[in-house]
Design a protein around this motif. Structure first.
Motif, mmCIF file in Angstrom:
data_model
loop_
_atom_site.group_PDB
_atom_site.id
_atom_site.type_symbol
_atom_site.label_atom_id
_atom_site.label_comp_id
_atom_site.label_asym_id
_atom_site.label_seq_id
_atom_site.Cartn_x
_atom_site.Cartn_y
_atom_site.Cartn_z
ATOM 1 N N ARG A 138 66.273 48.843 68.296
ATOM 2 C CA ARG A 138 66.082 47.396 68.374
ATOM 3 C C ARG A 138 65.926 46.952 69.826
ATOM 4 N NH1 ARG A 138 71.135 45.151 65.155
ATOM 5 N NH2 ARG A 138 71.989 47.103 66.028
ATOM 6 N N VAL A 139 65.122 45.926 70.022
ATOM 7 C CA VAL A 139 64.888 45.356 71.347
ATOM 8 C C VAL A 139 65.400 43.924 71.325
ATOM 9 C CG1 VAL A 139 63.138 44.706 73.047
ATOM 10 C CG2 VAL A 139 62.869 46.814 71.701
ATOM 11 N N GLU A 140 66.223 43.570 72.328
ATOM 12 C CA GLU A 140 66.771 42.216 72.413
ATOM 13 C C GLU A 140 66.302 41.540 73.691
ATOM 14 O OE1 GLU A 140 70.861 40.513 70.550
ATOM 15 O OE2 GLU A 140 71.096 42.211 71.888
ATOM 16 N N GLY A 142 74.216 23.072 72.910
ATOM 17 C CA GLY A 142 75.147 23.004 74.028
ATOM 18 C C GLY A 142 75.602 24.384 74.476
ATOM 19 N N TYR A 143 75.847 25.280 73.507
ATOM 20 C CA TYR A 143 76.248 26.648 73.821
ATOM 21 C C TYR A 143 75.134 27.362 74.576
ATOM 22 C CZ TYR A 143 77.913 31.449 73.163
ATOM 23 O OH TYR A 143 78.333 32.738 73.373
ATOM 24 N N LYS A 144 73.898 27.230 74.092
ATOM 25 C CA LYS A 144 72.757 27.902 74.725
ATOM 26 C C LYS A 144 72.536 27.402 76.146
ATOM 27 C CE LYS A 144 70.137 28.850 70.477
ATOM 28 N NZ LYS A 144 68.855 28.631 69.789
ATOM 29 N N GLN A 145 72.689 26.092 76.345
ATOM 30 C CA GLN A 145 72.465 25.545 77.679
ATOM 31 C C GLN A 145 73.521 26.020 78.675
ATOM 32 O OE1 GLN A 145 71.840 21.256 77.507
ATOM 33 N NE2 GLN A 145 70.658 21.502 75.616
ATOM 34 N N ARG A 146 74.673 26.382 78.169
ATOM 35 C CA ARG A 146 75.745 26.854 79.052
ATOM 36 C C ARG A 146 75.727 28.370 79.232
ATOM 37 N NH1 ARG A 146 82.220 25.392 78.560
ATOM 38 N NH2 ARG A 146 82.834 26.379 80.551
ATOM 39 N N TYR A 147 75.425 29.104 78.139
ATOM 40 C CA TYR A 147 75.560 30.559 78.177
ATOM 41 C C TYR A 147 74.254 31.319 77.961
ATOM 42 C CZ TYR A 147 80.472 29.294 77.609
ATOM 43 O OH TYR A 147 81.711 28.741 77.766
ATOM 44 N N GLY A 148 73.190 30.639 77.533
ATOM 45 C CA GLY A 148 71.956 31.332 77.199
ATOM 46 C C GLY A 148 71.961 31.801 75.754
ATOM 47 N N SER A 149 70.931 32.543 75.373
ATOM 48 C CA SER A 149 70.825 32.986 73.975
ATOM 49 C C SER A 149 70.060 34.305 73.887
ATOM 50 C CB SER A 149 70.115 31.921 73.137
ATOM 51 O OG SER A 149 68.785 31.718 73.608
ATOM 52 N N TRP A 150 70.321 35.021 72.806
ATOM 53 C CA TRP A 150 69.662 36.297 72.529
ATOM 54 C C TRP A 150 68.806 36.196 71.277
ATOM 55 C CZ3 TRP A 150 70.256 40.685 75.589
ATOM 56 C CH2 TRP A 150 71.285 40.647 76.539
ATOM 57 N N GLU A 151 67.715 36.934 71.264
ATOM 58 C CA GLU A 151 66.918 37.078 70.048
ATOM 59 C C GLU A 151 66.425 38.515 69.955
ATOM 60 O OE1 GLU A 151 63.119 35.089 69.991
ATOM 61 O OE2 GLU A 151 63.057 35.000 72.176
ATOM 62 N N THR A 152 66.297 38.996 68.729
ATOM 63 C CA THR A 152 65.808 40.356 68.503
ATOM 64 C C THR A 152 64.294 40.328 68.369
ATOM 65 O OG1 THR A 152 67.864 40.939 67.379
ATOM 66 C CG2 THR A 152 65.979 42.391 67.043
#
Length: 662
Positions: A544-546, A51-61
């Motif tokens: 680091r690359v995100e 639910g958080y990702k669908q509202r705000y998106g997400s990050w990965e390294t």
């Protein structure tokens, strides 16, 4: 570095999490550490929820193998879909002294990497997308700065004169110039001095009788940086003098000499190079082209409507800000010519506008006096006139600000985000401002404020017409642990910000962000001055690359089978401006945009623009197709390769198709 902006759970939650005898004892011994640990664990849990990702998106390294990690100073998306990451010496003088320069080519499609041989130090160069898909890279570093208190030899600019009209002369690095007092100075670079110009003037006496010719010789001139051969104050010079060139004899000794106005032990700034190269995405290598007339460090390169590239500003070969000596690159001839003269601070944000004028937003990245060249305005290149625009608040804080031409480009609106004071100032502003260049007598008006004062903010145009902004710091180069772990979207229609997921890697000076063909955003770099909140430890470059995955790619709506998609179609726009693509579900397509790929450094990205396309859907036997129509005005759509995105009614984009506009 602590994240001051993370979610802090309620005390009720903390008590539940830390309940139990053993934990109570532990809390008594080290309560702050345990609370911090619990807070971070909860935050990590929260942002991982669908639910958080669908509202705000997400990050990965991104998992970058050690051998390919580098100090990303520049980043450019190529029409091959790969990203060119240029470090050069990467703000590392040891690498510069060794002649060790880096470029990495990253393929987001399979996360593969390749090292590219890098012929010169492109650290702090300029770059621009050419019409044929190559990347022009010009300028870079000839010499690192020497700070106040560390200069142990007097140095400065030596003007080398040549009164010989018959030939040019080249002097190698290490040439010595001797002052009348006998003190010698040594050149730090090769220098070629053009031959003198000889002009003949004919005059006539009484009765029309021709008098003897008068000959005027104008000496050829070049400049080179010199240092005293010996350490100490004896090399200091405060008055103009003529210097003999050691080793010359006879006629050469008479015709060739040096003149210096001032040689001091004051701070010596970075010095630029003249070199220029085109990076070929097919051959995946740098190809040399004619060098610029002027050396440049921190220049802006901007593509014009005729496909030529204008190089503006920069520090020259003796470390001085160029006073307005701009030049034009012609990709057809691979040569440079003199451009319209205009002074700007280094890395000025210049945007090509409808009609072919350039708009200077006021954003810049560093060198130049606070009272000169900071005011925004429209630059008419043909007439070489500059019309200032008003309305911008915090005018003393445009350095390290971000600027974009808002989507779509046809609206001709430019937005400025944040910024800070000149040089190492601790000032930072949360001001945003927008100007509509279609209006008569356009002026900036204030937009919604950023959450806090922000320098080095990255701003990226998105396929759904939003602007994604991320990172930055509230102090110079992240000083005092001031990195801002926040991101947000700006909506041009509602003129509001909405929250996005927090990045986990701080980004300040020497950081970049750009849009990928699959609709995600990648962030690189960061060069903090210090590594702790007390400013007692030197910072280290962030390697680091995100990657940020926006809400439109989360959940069911982001699944490949649910996204709009373009199938078979042309690689080049037809002469009538149209291109037709097959698509299994034309009903899913609501809008089409051309997105120019980024070439970004120092929060300066004058390449990116989003073009609204006319869209029509097939009928009859061509119902499974859509046709897009590209505007004919090349000041709106400069020639080159673009990403073609289509979006559905909810703003979910397709994966991009690459298409060329001539």
């Amino acid at each position: 570095m602590a994240n001051r902006n993370r979610y802090r759970p309620s005390m009720k939650f903390k008590k539940k999490l830390l309940g139990g005898g053993a934990l109570v004892v532990l809390v008594g011994l080290n309560a702050p550490a345990v609370v911090s640990f619990a807070t971070e664990k909860y935050h990590a849990y929260k942002i991982a929820q669908p639910g958080y990702k669908q509202r705000y998106g997400s990050w990965e390294t991104l998992d970058v193998p050690k051998k390919y990690r580098t100090n990303a100073i520049h980043a450019a998306l190529l029409h091959s879909g790969k990203v060119l990451i240029i470090a050069g010496s990467g703000n590392n003088q040891k690498k510069f002294d060794k002649g060790s320069f880096d470029t990495i080519l990253w393929n987001p499609a399979d996360n593969s990497f390749r090292k590219i041989p890098t012929p010169e130090d492109f650290f702090c160069s300029g770059h621009s997308q050419l019409a044929d898909g190559r990347l022009l890279v010009a300028g870079g570093t000839a010499r690192y700065e020497v700070l106040d208190g560390e200069v142990d030899r007097a140095g400065g600019r030596m003007r080398v004169k040549n009164e010989d009209p018959d030939r040019a002369h080249t002097f190698k690095k290490g040439t010595r110039f001797r002052a009348p007092s006998g003190v010698e100075f040594v050149s730090k670079f090769d220098v070629t001095v053009p031959r003198a110009k000889k002009d003949f003037k004919v005059s006539y006496g009484q009765g029309g009788r021709m008098l003897p010719w008068k000959t005027k010789v104008t000496a050829g001139e070049a400049r080179v940086f010199v240092e005293a051969a010996e350490k100490g104050p004896q090399g200091l010079r405060t008055q103009a003098a003529q210097y003999e060139i050691v080793g010359l004899k006879g006629r050469d000794a008479d015709n060739l000499y040096g003149i210096a106005q001032k040689l001091t032990t004051e701070k010596q700034d970075f010095q630029g190079i003249r070199s220029a190269y085109e990076f070929d995405p097919r051959a995946e290598k740098y190809i040399p082209v004619d060098p610029m007339e002027e050396a440049r460090w921190y220049p802006t390169l901007v593509t014009l409507d005729d496909g030529k590239v204008l190089a503006v500003s920069g520090l020259d070969d003796v470390g001085a800000v160029l006073t307005g000596d701009n030049e034009l690159y012609d990709p057809k001839t691979k040569k440079w010519s003199k451009g319209p003269s205009r002074y700007f601070p280094t890395y000025p944000a210049l945007f090509l506008t409808q009609g072919g004028k350039l708009f200077y937003s006021g954003s810049n990245a560093g060198y130049g006096p606070a009272e000169k060249g900071r005011r925004p305005g429209l630059w008419d290149l043909k007439a070489n006139t500059f019309s200032e625009v008003g309305g911008l608040t915090d005018l003393d804080q445009t350095e390290t600000s971000a600027s974009v031409m808002l989507p779509p480009v046809q609206d001709q609106r430019v937005m400025l985000f944040g910024g800070g004071g000149v040089g190492e100032s601790s000032k930072a502003t949360g001001r945003t401002a927008i100007i509509d260049l279609k209006q008569d007598n356009p002026a900036f008006r204030e937009g919604p404020r950023l959450p806090q004062g922000t320098r080095y903010l990255s701003s990226v145009l998105m396929p759904d017409d939003s602007v994604f902004t991320t990172g930055g710091s509230s102090d110079y180069r992240g000083r005092n642990a001031s990195d801002i772990l926040k991101a947000q979207f700006y909506d041009p229609k509602s003129n509001t910000f909405r929250r996005a997921a927090d990045p986990t890697v701080g980004r300040n000076y020497h950081s970049e962000a750009l849009l990928l063909p699959d609709g995600r955003v990648v962030t690189f770099g960061s060069d903090p001055l210090f590594g702790d909140a007390d400013n007692t430890k030197l910072g280290t470059f962030e390697q680091r690359v995100e990657i940020y995955t926006p809400p439109y790619l989360q959940g069911d709506k982001g699944r490949k089978e649910n996204r709009p998609a373009l199938g078979e179609g042309p690689r080049e726009v037809a002469p009538n401006g149209r291109a037709t693509f097959r698509t299994a579900r034309p009903d899913r397509i609501a809008k089409a945009r051309l997105m120019r790929p980024s070439a970004v450094t120092h929060t300066t990205d004058v390449e990116q623009r989003s073009v609204d396309l006319k869209l029509s859907k097939g009928t009859g036997t061509r119902r499974d197709s859509v046709t897009v129509e590209v505007p004919k005005d090349r000041a709106v759509v400069p020639p080159g390769w673009y990403m073609l995105f289509v979006t559905n009614a909810q703003g979910v984009p397709s994966e991009a198709k690459w298409i060329k506009v001539k």
